[in-house]
Design a protein around this motif. Structure first.
Motif, mmCIF file in Angstrom:
data_model
loop_
_atom_site.group_PDB
_atom_site.id
_atom_site.type_symbol
_atom_site.label_atom_id
_atom_site.label_comp_id
_atom_site.label_asym_id
_atom_site.label_seq_id
_atom_site.Cartn_x
_atom_site.Cartn_y
_atom_site.Cartn_z
ATOM 1 N N MET A 247 0.844 -1.199 0.000
ATOM 2 C CA MET A 247 0.000 0.000 0.000
ATOM 3 C C MET A 247 0.879 1.249 0.000
ATOM 4 S SD MET A 247 -1.319 -0.122 3.958
ATOM 5 C CE MET A 247 -1.678 -1.878 3.878
ATOM 6 N N THR A 248 0.382 2.299 -0.592
ATOM 7 C CA THR A 248 1.104 3.574 -0.630
ATOM 8 C C THR A 248 0.478 4.544 0.355
ATOM 9 O OG1 THR A 248 1.661 3.248 -2.957
ATOM 10 C CG2 THR A 248 1.877 5.479 -2.078
ATOM 11 N N VAL A 249 1.302 5.056 1.231
ATOM 12 C CA VAL A 249 0.833 5.935 2.300
ATOM 13 C C VAL A 249 1.337 7.353 2.062
ATOM 14 C CG1 VAL A 249 1.108 6.464 4.759
ATOM 15 C CG2 VAL A 249 0.673 4.116 4.023
ATOM 16 N N GLY A 250 0.432 8.304 2.147
ATOM 17 C CA GLY A 250 0.816 9.714 2.157
ATOM 18 C C GLY A 250 1.041 10.127 3.603
ATOM 19 N N LEU A 251 2.258 10.536 3.929
ATOM 20 C CA LEU A 251 2.602 10.876 5.314
ATOM 21 C C LEU A 251 2.295 12.342 5.577
ATOM 22 C CD1 LEU A 251 3.897 10.166 8.029
ATOM 23 C CD2 LEU A 251 6.134 10.672 7.008
ATOM 24 N N PHE A 252 1.397 12.572 6.522
ATOM 25 C CA PHE A 252 1.049 13.940 6.921
ATOM 26 C C PHE A 252 1.712 14.250 8.256
ATOM 27 C CE2 PHE A 252 -2.271 16.645 9.165
ATOM 28 C CZ PHE A 252 -1.693 17.832 8.742
ATOM 29 N N ILE A 253 2.588 15.235 8.266
ATOM 30 C CA ILE A 253 3.313 15.635 9.472
ATOM 31 C C ILE A 253 2.768 16.973 9.968
ATOM 32 C CG2 ILE A 253 5.548 16.281 10.428
ATOM 33 C CD1 ILE A 253 5.293 13.326 9.803
ATOM 34 N N PRO A 254 2.233 17.023 11.188
ATOM 35 C CA PRO A 254 1.672 18.270 11.727
ATOM 36 C C PRO A 254 2.719 19.379 11.835
ATOM 37 C CG PRO A 254 0.970 16.384 13.027
ATOM 38 C CD PRO A 254 2.036 15.891 12.100
ATOM 39 N N CYS A 255 2.234 20.607 11.868
ATOM 40 C CA CYS A 255 3.110 21.785 11.895
ATOM 41 C C CYS A 255 4.112 21.737 13.041
ATOM 42 C CB CYS A 255 2.280 23.058 12.030
ATOM 43 S SG CYS A 255 0.871 23.168 10.938
ATOM 44 N N TYR A 256 3.637 21.452 14.241
ATOM 45 C CA TYR A 256 4.507 21.534 15.419
ATOM 46 C C TYR A 256 5.544 20.416 15.437
ATOM 47 C CZ TYR A 256 0.918 18.288 17.046
ATOM 48 O OH TYR A 256 0.032 17.250 17.143
ATOM 49 N N ILE A 257 5.225 19.260 14.843
ATOM 50 C CA ILE A 257 6.238 18.217 14.716
ATOM 51 C C ILE A 257 7.286 18.637 13.695
ATOM 52 C CG2 ILE A 257 6.643 15.858 13.886
ATOM 53 C CD1 ILE A 257 4.140 14.967 15.265
ATOM 54 N N ASP A 258 6.844 19.185 12.589
ATOM 55 C CA ASP A 258 7.767 19.651 11.550
ATOM 56 C C ASP A 258 8.735 20.699 12.096
ATOM 57 O OD1 ASP A 258 8.647 20.029 8.734
ATOM 58 O OD2 ASP A 258 7.725 21.993 8.984
ATOM 59 N N GLN A 259 8.229 21.614 12.908
ATOM 60 C CA GLN A 259 9.038 22.737 13.379
ATOM 61 C C GLN A 259 9.844 22.421 14.640
ATOM 62 O OE1 GLN A 259 9.366 25.805 11.794
ATOM 63 N NE2 GLN A 259 8.269 24.745 10.167
ATOM 64 N N PHE A 260 9.290 21.627 15.552
ATOM 65 C CA PHE A 260 9.912 21.450 16.865
ATOM 66 C C PHE A 260 10.355 20.025 17.186
ATOM 67 C CE2 PHE A 260 6.771 24.977 17.515
ATOM 68 C CZ PHE A 260 7.709 25.999 17.555
ATOM 69 N N TYR A 261 9.717 19.027 16.582
ATOM 70 C CA TYR A 261 10.012 17.642 16.928
ATOM 71 C C TYR A 261 10.197 16.786 15.673
ATOM 72 C CZ TYR A 261 8.402 19.134 21.531
ATOM 73 O OH TYR A 261 8.256 19.790 22.730
ATOM 74 N N PRO A 262 11.136 17.147 14.814
ATOM 75 C CA PRO A 262 11.305 16.403 13.557
ATOM 76 C C PRO A 262 11.647 14.934 13.766
ATOM 77 C CG PRO A 262 13.173 17.880 13.941
ATOM 78 C CD PRO A 262 12.117 18.253 14.937
ATOM 79 N N LYS A 263 12.267 14.586 14.905
ATOM 80 C CA LYS A 263 12.609 13.183 15.152
ATOM 81 C C LYS A 263 11.356 12.314 15.206
ATOM 82 C CE LYS A 263 16.985 13.891 17.614
ATOM 83 N NZ LYS A 263 17.714 13.668 18.904
#
Length: 251
Positions: free
Chosen positions: A1-17
């Motif tokens: 299956m192909t998954v589109g990964l949606f990363i929330p704003c605060y994870i992108d900016q503060f918690y990329p790990k």
């Protein structure tokens, strides 16, 4: 299956790990993962502030960005709840309806779509699980005390597959941490008191790590942990499920 990964704003900016761990974990369980670079916010902050009309272009952009994937997976119960339950303000075309149905919180996806039975992960630590309000009461990722029914928790189910994890008992397993997005801004004293109460439960049971599927809750508690020098740390559940760490140091 192909998954589109949606990363929330605060994870992108503060918690990329946490975002990287989510990507790696999905690949480990056999998914082909794509990260659409055009993605932005889901629109929840605007809508929660009474500006849903202004949020509509963001909703429409989300639909356009994530069209065509078998599933959309996000490491945030809060954002997933918003897409599944608040995108009803859009015209309910087949595309919009199907996108809402195919959008999943990470643990829900791993348990109910992938059907994960085992994980090659190691994380030797005493771990307390924080259940976010959107995840627990909105997405039903576990049981809550105000409803009668069988006990279950997708997070605990998955964490029990991780070698070395010792899940600590809590007095109030479904209590809010006090974040609530703009609630923490509009009611800072009450929000802080709720956060301290939630941390006290984990500390009372000697948790070394507090984990959750919502990094926003953990961000709120981490602020209190840092300011008060408390002997505990926070980690998104994806980081633990993806971990092969031989040692886990205390905060």
């Amino acid at each position: 299956m192909t998954v589109g990964l949606f990363i929330p704003c605060y994870i992108d900016q503060f918690y990329p790990k946490a975002g990287i761990a989510t990507l790696e974990l999905l690949e480990k369980v056999g998914c082909t993962v794509a990260y659409p670079r055009e993605q932005t916010c889901c629109g929840q902050p605007l809508a929660n502030s009474g500006m849903e009309k202004e949020a509509r272009p963001i909703y429409e952009h989300f639909v356009e960005t994530f069209r065509g994937y078998d599933y959309i997976v996000c490491p945030s119960g809060s954002c997933v709840y918003h897409v599944k339950h608040h995108y009803d303000t859009l015209e309910q075309t087949d595309e919009v309806r199907q996108l809402r149905e195919r959008t999943f919180e990470l643990a829900d996806f791993l348990v109910n779509v992938v059907g994960v039975k085992q994980l090659d992960a190691r994380f030797p630590a005493r771990v307390g699980v924080h259940n976010s309000c959107h995840g627990l009461r909105g997405l039903r990722l576990g049981e809550s005390s105000e409803r009668v029914g069988a006990a279950f928790s997708y997070y605990r189910y998955l964490l029990e597959m991780v070698d070395g994890v010792e899940l600590v008992p809590l007095d109030r397993v479904d209590e809010c941490c006090g974040f609530g997005g703009t609630f923490s801004v509009n009611q800072p004293e009450l929000s802080t008191k709720m956060g301290r109460d939630r941390l006290a439960d984990h500390l009372r049971h000697e948790a070394e790590v507090i984990t959750s599927g919502d990094m926003s809750c953990l961000m709120h508690m981490e602020g209190l942990i840092r300011r008060e020098g408390l002997p505990v740390r926070v980690m998104h559940v994806a980081e633990i499920l993806n971990s092969s760490s031989p040692l886990v140091g205390r905060a």
